[in-house]
Design a protein around this motif. Structure first.
Motif, PDB file in Angstrom:
ATOM      1  N   PHE A  91      27.677 -20.503  44.257  1.00 40.10           N
ATOM      2  CA  PHE A  91      27.781 -21.635  45.176  1.00 40.10           C
ATOM      3  C   PHE A  91      28.308 -21.103  46.499  1.00 40.10           C
ATOM      4  N   ALA A 142      34.600 -27.174  44.435  1.00 46.17           N
ATOM      5  CA  ALA A 142      34.229 -25.928  43.768  1.00 46.17           C
ATOM      6  C   ALA A 142      34.237 -26.098  42.255  1.00 46.17           C
ATOM      7  N   THR A 171      26.964 -28.316  37.630  1.00 42.29           N
ATOM      8  CA  THR A 171      25.674 -27.905  38.195  1.00 42.29           C
ATOM      9  C   THR A 171      25.258 -26.552  37.632  1.00 42.29           C
ATOM     10  N   SER A 216      25.196 -23.942  39.113  1.00 35.66           N
ATOM     11  CA  SER A 216      26.060 -22.891  39.663  1.00 35.66           C
ATOM     12  C   SER A 216      27.005 -22.332  38.609  1.00 35.66           C
ATOM     13  N   GLY A 249      29.744 -18.469  40.286  1.00 39.37           N
ATOM     14  CA  GLY A 249      30.003 -19.748  39.624  1.00 39.37           C
ATOM     15  C   GLY A 249      30.900 -19.613  38.414  1.00 39.37           C
ATOM     16  N   THR A 308      27.820 -26.023  48.703  1.00 31.89           N
ATOM     17  CA  THR A 308      26.425 -26.104  48.287  1.00 31.89           C
ATOM     18  C   THR A 308      26.286 -25.438  46.928  1.00 31.89           C
ATOM     19  N   ASP A 309      25.789 -26.203  45.960  1.00 26.89           N
ATOM     20  CA  ASP A 309      25.621 -25.683  44.605  1.00 26.89           C
ATOM     21  C   ASP A 309      24.138 -25.506  44.287  1.00 26.89           C
ATOM     22  N   GLN A 310      23.849 -25.127  43.053  1.00 25.02           N
ATOM     23  CA  GLN A 310      22.475 -24.874  42.636  1.00 25.02           C
ATOM     24  C   GLN A 310      21.854 -26.068  41.921  1.00 25.02           C
ATOM     25  N   SER A 354      19.322 -28.106  44.408  1.00 26.38           N
ATOM     26  CA  SER A 354      20.386 -27.695  45.316  1.00 26.38           C
ATOM     27  C   SER A 354      20.940 -28.925  46.019  1.00 26.38           C
ATOM     28  N   ALA A 357      31.185 -28.014  41.273  1.00 26.57           N
ATOM     29  CA  ALA A 357      29.983 -27.178  41.339  1.00 26.57           C
ATOM     30  C   ALA A 357      29.861 -26.316  40.083  1.00 26.57           C
ATOM     31  N   ILE A 358      30.979 -25.779  39.631  1.00 27.85           N
ATOM     32  CA  ILE A 358      30.977 -24.909  38.452  1.00 27.85           C
ATOM     33  C   ILE A 358      30.766 -25.703  37.172  1.00 27.85           C
TER      34      ILE A 358
END
Length: 124
Positions: free
Chosen positions: A58, A42, A49, A51, A9, A74-76, A115, A45-46
């Protein structure tokens, strides 16, 4: 065909996301759109989230068949839900999902605060 890869991430990983997909989908007509959407997902996500926290990760999944391409990020998880923002409310940022919405045939998300997965489709 179906491929999956996990990424750290960190912002510098986004270029590896693009390289991963570009290698797999080299002959896909809408490759540029797929790469831009993956870039946005992406980065989101960074930035938005868990991630993006230290040790965060991710996953990117790419599925291709005769109907086209589907990508998943898919992220955290994190607070809030992915949603389109109102153009009138946008400052310098906040256009990521608007870009996804404009380039993908469809997009959706599923998940929990721990998630979530965003899916974008690109017909052949």
């Amino acid at each position: 065909m179906y491929w999956r890869r996990e990424f750290r991430g960190k912002p510098e990983e986004v270029r590896f996301v693009r390289s991963f997909a570009a290698h797999l989908l080299a002959d896909f007509p809408a490759l540029d759109d797929v790469l831009l959407v993956l870039d946005e997902l992406a980065v989101n996500a960074i930035r938005h989230t868990a991630s993006g926290r230290p040790g965060g990760r991710f996953t990117v999944d790419v599925s291709m068949d005769v109907a086209g391409v589907i990508v998943y990020v898919t992220d955290q998880g994190g607070p809030g839900e992915p949603c389109l923002r109102n153009l009138a409310e946008l400052a310098e940022g906040g256009r990521g999902l608007l870009t996804v919405d404009a380039l993908a045939a469809t997009w959706s998300w599923t998940g929990t605060p721990e998630s979530r997965t965003i899916r974008a489709t690109f017909p052949a």
